[in-house]
Design a protein around this motif. Structure first.
Motif, PDB file in Angstrom:
ATOM      1  N   ARG A  16      49.646  83.528 -65.636  1.00 21.60           N
ATOM      2  CA  ARG A  16      48.741  84.542 -65.075  1.00 21.60           C
ATOM      3  C   ARG A  16      49.513  85.582 -64.271  1.00 21.60           C
ATOM      4  NH1 ARG A  16      43.995  81.116 -62.325  1.00 21.60           N
ATOM      5  NH2 ARG A  16      43.382  83.183 -61.562  1.00 21.60           N
ATOM      6  N   LEU A  17      50.504  85.130 -63.517  1.00 25.74           N
ATOM      7  CA  LEU A  17      51.317  86.074 -62.747  1.00 25.74           C
ATOM      8  C   LEU A  17      52.103  87.005 -63.666  1.00 25.74           C
ATOM      9  CD1 LEU A  17      52.718  83.763 -59.931  1.00 25.74           C
ATOM     10  CD2 LEU A  17      51.231  85.755 -59.600  1.00 25.74           C
ATOM     11  N   MET A  18      52.774  86.435 -64.662  1.00 27.83           N
ATOM     12  CA  MET A  18      53.599  87.252 -65.544  1.00 27.83           C
ATOM     13  C   MET A  18      52.747  88.199 -66.390  1.00 27.83           C
ATOM     14  SD  MET A  18      56.482  86.284 -64.482  1.00 27.83           S
ATOM     15  CE  MET A  18      57.292  87.517 -65.497  1.00 27.83           C
ATOM     16  N   GLY A  32      48.997  92.725 -54.347  1.00 25.89           N
ATOM     17  CA  GLY A  32      48.407  93.297 -55.551  1.00 25.89           C
ATOM     18  C   GLY A  32      48.569  92.384 -56.748  1.00 25.89           C
ATOM     19  N   LEU A  33      49.742  91.740 -56.847  1.00 23.31           N
ATOM     20  CA  LEU A  33      49.988  90.812 -57.949  1.00 23.31           C
ATOM     21  C   LEU A  33      49.061  89.605 -57.842  1.00 23.31           C
ATOM     22  CD1 LEU A  33      51.641  89.864 -60.379  1.00 23.31           C
ATOM     23  CD2 LEU A  33      53.355  88.988 -58.777  1.00 23.31           C
ATOM     24  N   ALA A  34      48.916  89.073 -56.636  1.00 27.25           N
ATOM     25  CA  ALA A  34      48.029  87.923 -56.442  1.00 27.25           C
ATOM     26  C   ALA A  34      46.597  88.283 -56.812  1.00 27.25           C
ATOM     27  CB  ALA A  34      48.102  87.453 -54.993  1.00 27.25           C
ATOM     28  N   ARG A  35      46.176  89.464 -56.389  1.00 20.92           N
ATOM     29  CA  ARG A  35      44.803  89.900 -56.674  1.00 20.92           C
ATOM     30  C   ARG A  35      44.597  90.077 -58.179  1.00 20.92           C
ATOM     31  NH1 ARG A  35      44.840  93.375 -53.178  1.00 20.92           N
ATOM     32  NH2 ARG A  35      45.559  95.172 -54.394  1.00 20.92           N
ATOM     33  N   ARG A  36      45.576  90.700 -58.847  1.00 23.51           N
ATOM     34  CA  ARG A  36      45.440  90.955 -60.282  1.00 23.51           C
ATOM     35  C   ARG A  36      45.494  89.656 -61.078  1.00 23.51           C
ATOM     36  NH1 ARG A  36      48.310  95.041 -64.378  1.00 23.51           N
ATOM     37  NH2 ARG A  36      46.438  96.211 -64.893  1.00 23.51           N
ATOM     38  N   ALA A  37      46.260  88.685 -60.609  1.00 26.85           N
ATOM     39  CA  ALA A  37      46.363  87.397 -61.296  1.00 26.85           C
ATOM     40  C   ALA A  37      45.225  86.458 -60.928  1.00 26.85           C
ATOM     41  CB  ALA A  37      47.702  86.740 -60.968  1.00 26.85           C
ATOM     42  N   GLY A  38      44.433  86.833 -59.931  1.00 27.83           N
ATOM     43  CA  GLY A  38      43.328  85.980 -59.511  1.00 27.83           C
ATOM     44  C   GLY A  38      43.765  84.717 -58.814  1.00 27.83           C
ATOM     45  N   LEU A  39      44.846  84.822 -58.016  1.00 23.15           N
ATOM     46  CA  LEU A  39      45.395  83.656 -57.324  1.00 23.15           C
ATOM     47  C   LEU A  39      45.365  83.874 -55.812  1.00 23.15           C
ATOM     48  CD1 LEU A  39      48.549  82.951 -59.515  1.00 23.15           C
ATOM     49  CD2 LEU A  39      46.424  81.620 -59.469  1.00 23.15           C
TER      50      LEU A  39
END
Length: 255
Positions: A16-18, A32-39
């Motif tokens: 999900r992160l990648m 932003g990465l955490a939000r976009r990955a839903g984590l």
């Protein structure tokens, strides 16, 4: 491997992160990465630290993050797309020299069309069909060619799904798609206008592998108003035959 409280594995969270990085957003902050990955931010922080350590994510001087070169290196090793790309590239150059438009090579992957190579035409205004971009099978000329020469079982699987209309010209009626697939098998190419991008026509032909099953689709994307199909198809067919021969030669036993 330990799971999260939701039962999701570490590998699933890493994927999900990648997957959060793409052409439109190649770099982003940790939050932003955490939000976009839903984590959760704490989960993303812990995983990102490990991914940075192994080079799969790079941390830039300003603290923002992007996909690392190590990811590309690992993906390229032993990839069937890499071998296909290397064999196809000279023939794709011949097509582009003839049509002066974007020329792409696509394969089926996990139920979608995946573009593995594109030779770009500087004069073309089309911003689509990029390398590593995916399209629904029924909404791309490459997808229709690949589907036409796939097994009946796979065709049934694809056509049993809900088919989204990407544009007003996308064909979503399974019975009508089956009719088109039969026509593609008969004439050896497809040129449906506007099914993926309204103003453009993709002209696609099949590439066959050593076992005579469809391995890829070779495609030229031309402005809809200028779709010179009779002039483009011969160049595509000649190149596709060349790629098919190269694939078979590459798999032939060495003496």
């Amino acid at each position: 491997m330990a799971n999260s409280p939701t039962g999701e594995s570490v590998i699933s969270r890493v994927v999900r992160l990648m997957s959060a990085f793409d052409r439109d957003l190649p770099t982003m902050t940790l939050s932003g990465l955490a939000r976009r990955a839903g984590l959760p931010l704490t989960t993303a922080h812990r995983l990102v630290d490990d991914l940075v350590l192994h080079g799969l994510i790079e941390r830039l001087p300003d603290g923002s993050l992007r996909s690392g070169m190590r990811m590309w290196e690992l993906a390229a090793r032993g990839s069937r797309a890499l071998n296909l790309h290397e064999l196809a590239l000279p023939f794709m150059g011949d097509v582009q020299a003839a049509v002066h438009q974007h020329t792409t090579l696509a394969v089926l992957d996990h139920g979608t069309v995946l573009y593995v190579e594109r030779l770009s035409a500087p004069e073309s205004s089309l911003d689509a069909a990029h390398i590593a971009q995916r399209m629904p099978i029924h909404a791309a000329s490459s997808g229709l060619v690949l589907l036409a020469f796939s097994s009946p079982a796979f065709q049934d699987e694809v056509l049993s799904r809900p088919l989204e209309a990407v544009t007003a010209e996308t064909i979503t009626d399974p019975a009508l798609i089956r009719k088109h697939l039969a026509e593609i098998r008969q004439r050896g190419y497809v040129a449906p206008p506007g099914i993926g991008v309204l103003e453009w026509t993709g002209i696609a032909v099949p590439v066959f592998g050593p076992d005579n099953t469809v391995a890829a689709a070779l495609n030229a994307i031309v402005p809809r108003r200028e779709a010179a199909v009779p002039l483009t198809v011969p160049a595509l067919l000649t190149a596709a035959h060349g790629i098919s021969r190269a694939l078979k030669a590459a798999q032939a036993p060495r003496r």
